[in-house]
Every structure is written in C-alpha cells, then in structure tokens.
Design a protein around this motif. Structure first.
Motif, PDB file in Angstrom:
ATOM      1  N   MET A   1      60.661 -10.946  50.105  1.00 11.29           N
ATOM      2  CA  MET A   1      60.189 -10.651  48.756  1.00 11.29           C
ATOM      3  C   MET A   1      59.475  -9.301  48.703  1.00 11.29           C
ATOM      4  N   LEU A   2      58.590  -9.061  49.688  1.00  9.66           N
ATOM      5  CA  LEU A   2      57.791  -7.834  49.638  1.00  9.66           C
ATOM      6  C   LEU A   2      58.657  -6.599  49.858  1.00  9.66           C
ATOM      7  N   MET A   3      59.619  -6.685  50.794  1.00 10.64           N
ATOM      8  CA  MET A   3      60.450  -5.501  51.037  1.00 10.64           C
ATOM      9  C   MET A   3      61.254  -5.160  49.794  1.00 10.64           C
ATOM     10  N   SER A   4      61.786  -6.195  49.131  1.00 13.75           N
ATOM     11  CA  SER A   4      62.506  -5.905  47.894  1.00 13.75           C
ATOM     12  C   SER A   4      61.561  -5.303  46.868  1.00 13.75           C
ATOM     13  N   SER A   5      60.310  -5.803  46.854  1.00 12.27           N
ATOM     14  CA  SER A   5      59.395  -5.268  45.848  1.00 12.27           C
ATOM     15  C   SER A   5      59.003  -3.829  46.174  1.00 12.27           C
ATOM     16  N   TYR A   6      58.957  -3.473  47.475  1.00  5.17           N
ATOM     17  CA  TYR A   6      58.702  -2.067  47.811  1.00  5.17           C
ATOM     18  C   TYR A   6      59.797  -1.190  47.221  1.00  5.17           C
TER      19      TYR A   6
ATOM     20  N   SER B   1      53.400   3.269  45.574  1.00  5.59           N
ATOM     21  CA  SER B   1      54.127   2.549  46.611  1.00  5.59           C
ATOM     22  C   SER B   1      53.397   2.648  47.933  1.00  5.59           C
ATOM     23  N   ILE B   2      52.831   3.807  48.225  1.00  2.23           N
ATOM     24  CA  ILE B   2      52.140   3.956  49.511  1.00  2.23           C
ATOM     25  C   ILE B   2      50.968   2.992  49.584  1.00  2.23           C
ATOM     26  N   LYS B   3      50.198   2.908  48.506  1.00  2.00           N
ATOM     27  CA  LYS B   3      49.048   1.987  48.507  1.00  2.00           C
ATOM     28  C   LYS B   3      49.520   0.550  48.678  1.00  2.00           C
ATOM     29  N   TYR B   4      50.533   0.197  47.873  1.00  2.00           N
ATOM     30  CA  TYR B   4      51.044  -1.171  47.871  1.00  2.00           C
ATOM     31  C   TYR B   4      51.559  -1.544  49.257  1.00  2.00           C
ATOM     32  N   LEU B   5      52.299  -0.597  49.848  1.00  2.00           N
ATOM     33  CA  LEU B   5      52.869  -0.803  51.172  1.00  2.00           C
ATOM     34  C   LEU B   5      51.776  -1.030  52.199  1.00  2.00           C
ATOM     35  N   LEU B   6      50.755  -0.169  52.182  1.00  2.00           N
ATOM     36  CA  LEU B   6      49.678  -0.277  53.173  1.00  2.00           C
ATOM     37  C   LEU B   6      48.977  -1.622  53.055  1.00  2.00           C
ATOM     38  N   VAL B   7      48.611  -1.990  51.836  1.00  2.00           N
ATOM     39  CA  VAL B   7      47.882  -3.242  51.646  1.00  2.00           C
ATOM     40  C   VAL B   7      48.725  -4.413  52.126  1.00  2.00           C
TER      41      VAL B   7
ATOM     42  N   VAL C   1      39.999 -19.858  56.081  1.00  2.00           N
ATOM     43  CA  VAL C   1      39.502 -18.646  55.423  1.00  2.00           C
ATOM     44  C   VAL C   1      40.482 -17.500  55.636  1.00  2.00           C
ATOM     45  N   LEU C   2      41.054 -17.451  56.840  1.00  2.00           N
ATOM     46  CA  LEU C   2      42.015 -16.381  57.131  1.00  2.00           C
ATOM     47  C   LEU C   2      43.244 -16.497  56.222  1.00  2.00           C
ATOM     48  N   PHE C   3      43.741 -17.717  56.067  1.00  2.00           N
ATOM     49  CA  PHE C   3      44.868 -17.928  55.154  1.00  2.00           C
ATOM     50  C   PHE C   3      44.482 -17.547  53.735  1.00  2.00           C
ATOM     51  N   PHE C   4      43.236 -17.854  53.388  1.00  2.00           N
ATOM     52  CA  PHE C   4      42.774 -17.537  52.051  1.00  2.00           C
ATOM     53  C   PHE C   4      42.770 -16.023  51.828  1.00  2.00           C
ATOM     54  N   ILE C   5      42.332 -15.289  52.857  1.00  2.00           N
ATOM     55  CA  ILE C   5      42.323 -13.825  52.734  1.00  2.00           C
ATOM     56  C   ILE C   5      43.745 -13.298  52.600  1.00  2.00           C
ATOM     57  N   VAL C   6      44.656 -13.849  53.426  1.00  2.00           N
ATOM     58  CA  VAL C   6      46.044 -13.392  53.399  1.00  2.00           C
ATOM     59  C   VAL C   6      46.671 -13.620  52.029  1.00  2.00           C
ATOM     60  N   PHE C   7      46.603 -14.868  51.572  1.00  2.00           N
ATOM     61  CA  PHE C   7      47.265 -15.173  50.300  1.00  2.00           C
ATOM     62  C   PHE C   7      46.483 -14.594  49.135  1.00  2.00           C
ATOM     63  N   GLY C   8      45.179 -14.423  49.334  1.00  2.00           N
ATOM     64  CA  GLY C   8      44.384 -13.791  48.284  1.00  2.00           C
ATOM     65  C   GLY C   8      44.801 -12.348  48.075  1.00  2.00           C
ATOM     66  N   LEU C   9      45.159 -11.673  49.183  1.00  2.00           N
ATOM     67  CA  LEU C   9      45.637 -10.295  49.048  1.00  2.00           C
ATOM     68  C   LEU C   9      46.962 -10.253  48.306  1.00  2.00           C
ATOM     69  N   LYS C  10      47.836 -11.241  48.584  1.00  2.00           N
ATOM     70  CA  LYS C  10      49.116 -11.267  47.869  1.00  2.00           C
ATOM     71  C   LYS C  10      48.897 -11.667  46.421  1.00  2.00           C
TER      72      LYS C  10
ATOM     73  N   TRP D   1      44.176  -3.458  44.813  1.00  2.00           N
ATOM     74  CA  TRP D   1      45.417  -2.684  44.849  1.00  2.00           C
ATOM     75  C   TRP D   1      46.246  -2.874  43.602  1.00  2.00           C
ATOM     76  N   MET D   2      45.996  -3.976  42.855  1.00  2.00           N
ATOM     77  CA  MET D   2      46.963  -4.382  41.847  1.00  2.00           C
ATOM     78  C   MET D   2      46.989  -3.501  40.605  1.00  2.00           C
ATOM     79  N   PRO D   3      45.833  -3.183  39.989  1.00  2.00           N
ATOM     80  CA  PRO D   3      45.935  -2.415  38.739  1.00  2.00           C
ATOM     81  C   PRO D   3      46.719  -1.119  38.902  1.00  2.00           C
ATOM     82  N   GLY D   4      46.547  -0.439  40.021  1.00  2.00           N
ATOM     83  CA  GLY D   4      47.282   0.804  40.220  1.00  2.00           C
ATOM     84  C   GLY D   4      48.757   0.579  40.490  1.00  2.00           C
ATOM     85  N   SER D   5      49.034  -0.333  41.434  1.00  2.00           N
ATOM     86  CA  SER D   5      50.429  -0.515  41.845  1.00  2.00           C
ATOM     87  C   SER D   5      51.284  -1.058  40.720  1.00  2.00           C
TER      88      SER D   5
END
Lengths: 140, 496
Positions: free
Chosen positions: B139-144, B159-165, B213-222, B231-235
């Motif tokens: 999903m993410l690669m297609s979204s890049y 895209s660079i910001k989105y990719l890095l995050v 908590v780690l899973f929460f951070i991961v999915f929270g970032l997505k 990252w979201m408002p800009g991307s």
C-alpha cells in the motif's frame, strides 16, 4: 578520444556466459540448495550490467531487445498465474502441486509448480533491476 | 467457493498486472480498470453477506493449516471495510478519468491505483501480523508513486517527507513484530492472541505492554494520531484530488483498523495502561484536529485536519472497549471513509473551477453551481453528524459508550468537537458558496457536471447509510461482537 577496451571486451564475452550459466544454476537449484529466483535474477541482471559497462546502452539494447517493464509484468503474471491457477481446482490460493517424472538422459526429475512462481520472481527481479539501471543511465 | 475472501486482493492484483501491458492505450486501461473495480464491488458485497450468514470466514493459503501458513480472515469488520474500500475506489477511479490528466494516465497511474487497492484490501483481510506488514508496504509503495506521480515541485518535496516518515515507521513495525515473535513465537494473529492469554493469566507481563506501545506508535504514525500526525497536513496537501480522496479515505483508516485489530485481539488483557494511553492520545488528536480545522482558510487543509479529528473519535471509541462504543467506532469508521472521500472529491471540483484552494479568493459559487453547493452542504452536515445522515449514529454510540464507561470528559470533548467540525466545514460553505459571485479564469474547462456525479453518489450513499441504520446495525453489531470476543476470531482461525 576513443579508448580501445579490447581486453575488457574480450574477457566479457567469456565471463558473460559463465555468469549467466551460474545464475541459471542458482535459480534451478533453489529448492534443494541455497539460491532461488531472487539471487538468480540479480545475478543475471549483474551479467547484463557488465555488458552495459563494457558497451553502451544502445548496443546492449540491440543485443538484448527486451522491454524490461514488460518483462516485470510477465514475471508478475507468471507468479500470480500459478497462484490463481490453484483456484481453478477449488483448493486454496497458492496451493502448489508436484510430480516426479522419468526423463531420458536426465533421470528422475521432480516438477513443481513453485518453479513457475520462482520463474516469475526471477523475471521481476531482472526486469526491475534493469529498469532502474537503464532509467538512471539514460537520464541526462 | 473456497477462495472467495481472497478475491478482493487477487482481482486488483491481476488487473494491475494486465494494465502494465496496456500502458500505451488509455481507453483500454480505463475500461479494464473500471470493469475490475465493479467486479470487486460485487465480490465484496457477496463476502459481507457470506460473513453475515456463516460467521467469520478464514482461508488457509496454500493449504497449510493455521498457524503454520498464512491465514486470511474476513470477519464482519474486515468485510465491511473491504466493501467500503471497493465502492470508494470505483468512484475515485471513474472521477480520475476526466480529472487526472493524460500525462499521469500514460505513466502507470491505473496499475499503481490497483496495487494500492491490493495493499489496502490485503491489510484489512490478513490474519498474519507479518503479512500485514507486507500489505502495508504494498500500500505504501503505491502511495509513494501516486503521491509523486506528475513531478511538480510540491509533490516532490512532500514525497520526501512522506517517504522518510513511513520508512521509519515501517522499520519500527518490523522491530515490533520481531519483539512480539521473540516473546510468543508465532506470527498468526489468532495464535498470538491465544499465546498471549496463556502467558498473561495473572496480568499482562511488562514486555507485552511495551510491545503494545510500540505497535501503537507504528500504527499511530500510519493513522495520524496526536502527536504522530505531523507529516500528514503537508503530504496530503500535494497530490491531485482523486488521489487525495483515496489517501484520505483509505490510508489512515488502515492504521486505525490495525490499532483496533491489535488492541482488541492482542492487548485486551492489559490492566488499563494501554487503553488509557489510547484514550488520552485519541482525545488529544480530536483537539489538535479541530484546532487545525478552524485555524486554516484553505479548502484542503480544513478537510485534512478533519481526518485527524475523525481518527481521534474512532480510536476513543475503541479505547472504551464496551459494546456500544465499539459499535459506534465501527459505524463511524465506515461513515468517515465515505464522507472524507466525498469531501475531498468536492473540494477537488471547487479547486478545478476556481484554480485556487484559498478560501478567501472564492465566493458566490452557489449562483452558478447549485448542485455542487447543496451536495457540499449535505456532506458537511453528514460530517458533523446531523441526525438523518450517517455520522449521527456512530457518534451517538461512541458518546453513549463514553457515558457508560464513566468517561464524561471524553464524551463531552467528542460532542464539542462536532460543533467545531461543523463550524470548519460551514466556513467553507458560507464563504465559498454564498456572497458575491465571481468569475474565475478557466472555469469553463472544468467538467463539473461529470465530476459531480461521484461525490454526489457518495453523499447519497452516506445519507442512505444514515437513514437505513436499522438495516446496517445488525452488521455493525456483529462486527463489534467479534471485537469484543476475540474467542470467535480465534476459533474461526484455529478451528479448535
């Protein structure tokens, strides 16, 4: 000034076949020994990259008139096709079958549909690697 | 048919591959993509009915028994999300025919669009935590690609910001899975759940809370939760309207789904720390989201901040872990996917007419485009949760769940946020549609009538979803039931 790369060009002609053969060996041995579609594909792409280093992009595309994007798509189609093929027999997706057959010269050989899947992986890896290298190379 | 639940993944996959061969001919690509999209809608509708009648469906891929192979599981939540995804995908796809431009269509827009759907449907349907990672990457690669396709300056920068995050969060995902694997020794989600309940009979060990908590951070970032939404408002500002609608409706919701799934299946025995963390950060996201939504005078930014509000509201519902709150969360999740897609498509039309997303430069659109205006109005009311429309029942159930769980502050915040959400979208309506009519350069070229069909269809769907709550509620309650009782899920997969 045109540089005469006679040593490089001659040795590539020999090396190319050895590398390609080795990559095919690694691809086919994948089920019983370390290897498989991914490393085999990378090595084949490596052989083509050696060609690219020796000659230029135009010569190489004359030697190997392959559209690598289509090659990637063919690879995906092979991999997806073997997986979907299982659905035709009403067994879960990706179920593989194999059979042992007796061939003259080669002896007993096990034919496995996973090999077709692996061939798909092989094509995708060659296609993707070459697409990346060619696009960057052609970029002005 | 055994393979029914994998079809929403296989159909777009094969379509995407075939479309690569057809990349020269744009009409052929459009026809194939539209047909496969319709097929996907039909199939996912059948799956929902199948799950309704026969309970949770599971499929052991390549005939290896769970937990040794990869298992696909379609419970009611997953099935409904897949159905919503296919409807939104179809409408966004047909919307892009006249809005995305030939330049993008030639460069593999439709294949990548389909690969994005493979990832989203796969992430919803999978029953294996590592397989979920793989589908996230698809999903993410297609979204890049979709984000950067077109190559304008702002797209490349974002895209660079989105990719890095996302690369960082994917690496964290792998680490989280590695930790979990070293503790429980399995990757099948149902098996993980039963292993966790074996080792945490007297309360969950500390390491599992850490992994939670780690899973929460991961999915929270997505999924863009406070404070990981930066990252979201800009991307999301960069891509064109149909891509933005797809992102806004689907991508963050996959993160929300993943949090819902892992927290109701893995970490439900926790003594309260995780659910308090989830509730707290969800409410902070609501607040941060409404602040952003009322602060901006930019069409896209306002809707983008509304995504953060919605993510907060849904996860607050999940954190309460009682029947009505979970039903509310499921209902609101589906509502929000539909309405966010509709709003982004509408905003896309407004931008196509006016050539700007600055609200201060737009006024009096209703004089020339009444259809657009009233569709937007209804969409705005649905977003805020006005009774006959779809946002109402979800929020009502979440607030009810909040009161039942004695979380009055949270319930109050959710209610207050509705007001400010309504204010933020009404600001667009009042300033953009009312007032002195203006003429805009190049507005004649915008195919407004054609484009308007699709958001209007989504708004109609949202209205039907609200009016037909009685019909939908049994499905939602079945989804919430599986979330409340992980045993249903585990038994369907492990067949003990």
């Amino acid at each position: 000034m045109k540089v005469n790369n006679i040593i490089l060009e001659t040795s590539i002609k020999v090396l190319l076949f050895i590398i390609t053969l080795f990559s095919v060996y690694i691809f086919t041995a994948g089920h019983y020994y370390p290897g498989g579609g991914f490393i085999g594909g990378l090595m084949t792409a490596g052989a083509i990259v050696l060609l690219l280093i020796t000659y230029d992009i135009k010569t190489v595309s004359a030697i190997l008139p392959v559209n690598y994007r289509i090659l990637t798509a063919i690879g995906l189609l092979l991999a997806a096709g073997t997986s979907v093929g299982a659905m035709l027999f009403n067994v879960p997706f990706l179920t593989h079958v194999f059979t042992d057959i007796e061939l003259p010269l080669l002896g007993e050989i096990s034919l496995h549909t996973a090999t077709i899947f692996d061939l798909g992986v092989y094509f995708v890896v060659v296609g993707v690697t070459m697409t990346i290298i060619q696009t960057i190379g052609e970029d002005e | 048919m055994t393979n029914l639940i994998i079809l929403p993944i296989v159909i777009p996959l094969l379509t995407g591959v075939i479309l690569i061969f057809l990349s020269k001919s744009i009409p052929a690509q459009r026809i194939v993509a539209a047909l496969s999209s319709i097929a996907m809608m039909a199939v996912s509708f059948i799956i929902v009915q199948k799950v309704r009648n026969d309970g949770v469906q599971s499929l052991n891929i390549s005939s290896w028994e769970a937990p040794f192979g990869i298992t696909l599981v379609s419970d009611m939540l997953a099935a409904m999300l897949v159905l919503t995804t296919s409807i939104i995908a179809f409408l966004c796809l047909v919307y892009s025919f006249k809005s995305i431009g030939e330049e993008r269509e030639k460069y593999y827009y439709y294949p990548v669009f389909n690969f994005l759907l493979v990832g989203v449907n796969g992430a919803f349907t999978t029953g294996d935590i590592f397989n979920m990672f793989v589908f996230f990457e698809v999903m993410l690669m297609s979204s890049y690609v979709l984000l950067s396709l077109g190559g304008t300056k702002i797209q490349l920068r974002e895209s660079i910001k989105y990719l890095l995050v996302n690369i960082i969060s994917s690496a964290l995902f792998v680490i989280a899975v590695a930790y979990l694997y070293s503790v429980v020794g399995t990757l099948n989600m149902a098996h993980i759940s039963s292993r966790i309940s074996e080792i945490s009979s007297g309360g969950m060990p500390g390491i599992l809370t850490v992994i939670g908590v780690l899973f929460f951070i991961v999915f929270g970032l997505k999924g863009a939760i406070f404070p990981l939404y930066f990252w979201m408002p800009g991307s999301y500002y960069a891509p064109p309207a149909p891509v933005l609608a797809l992102f806004g409706a689907l991508l963050t919701k996959v993160g929300v789904y993943a949090i819902t799934r892992t927290f109701t299946l893995f970490f439900y025995q926790d003594s309260g720390f995780l659910s308090q963390l989830l509730a707290g950060l969800a409410l902070f996201s609501v607040v941060a989201g409404v602040i952003g939504a009322i602060a901006y005078w930019d069409l896209k930014k306002i809707i983008i901040y509304n995504i953060i509000v919605a993510v907060g509201v849904i996860l607050y519902g999940v954190s309460l872990m009682n029947e009505s709150a979970l039903m509310g969360a499921v209902s609101y999740l589906i509502h929000d996917m539909i309405i966010k897609a509709a709003l982004f498509l509408l905003v896309g039309i407004m931008i196509a007419i006016t050539g700007t997303s600055n609200l201060k430069k737009i006024s009096g659109l209703i004089a020339k485009y009444p259809g657009l205006g009233w569709t937007f109005f209804i969409a705005a009311l649905a977003l805020a949760g006005i009774p006959p429309l779809s946002g109402f029942i979800g929020k009502l159930l979440i607030v009810q769940g909040g009161v039942e769980g004695k979380s009055y502050l949270g319930a109050g915040l959710v209610l207050m946020s509705s007001l400010l959400v309504l204010f933020s979208v009404m600001k667009i309506f009042i300033n953009g549609f009312w007032g002195q009519p203006r003429t805009f350069e190049g507005e004649e070229k915008a195919p407004v009538k054609w484009l308007l069909i699709f958001p209007a269809a989504l708004v109609a769907l949202s209205a039907l979803y609200g009016i037909g709550t009685e019909t939908v509620l049994p499905y939602i309650s079945q989804a919430a039931d599986t979330l409340m009782n992980p045993d249903i899920y585990i038994n369907a997969v492990l067949k003990e």
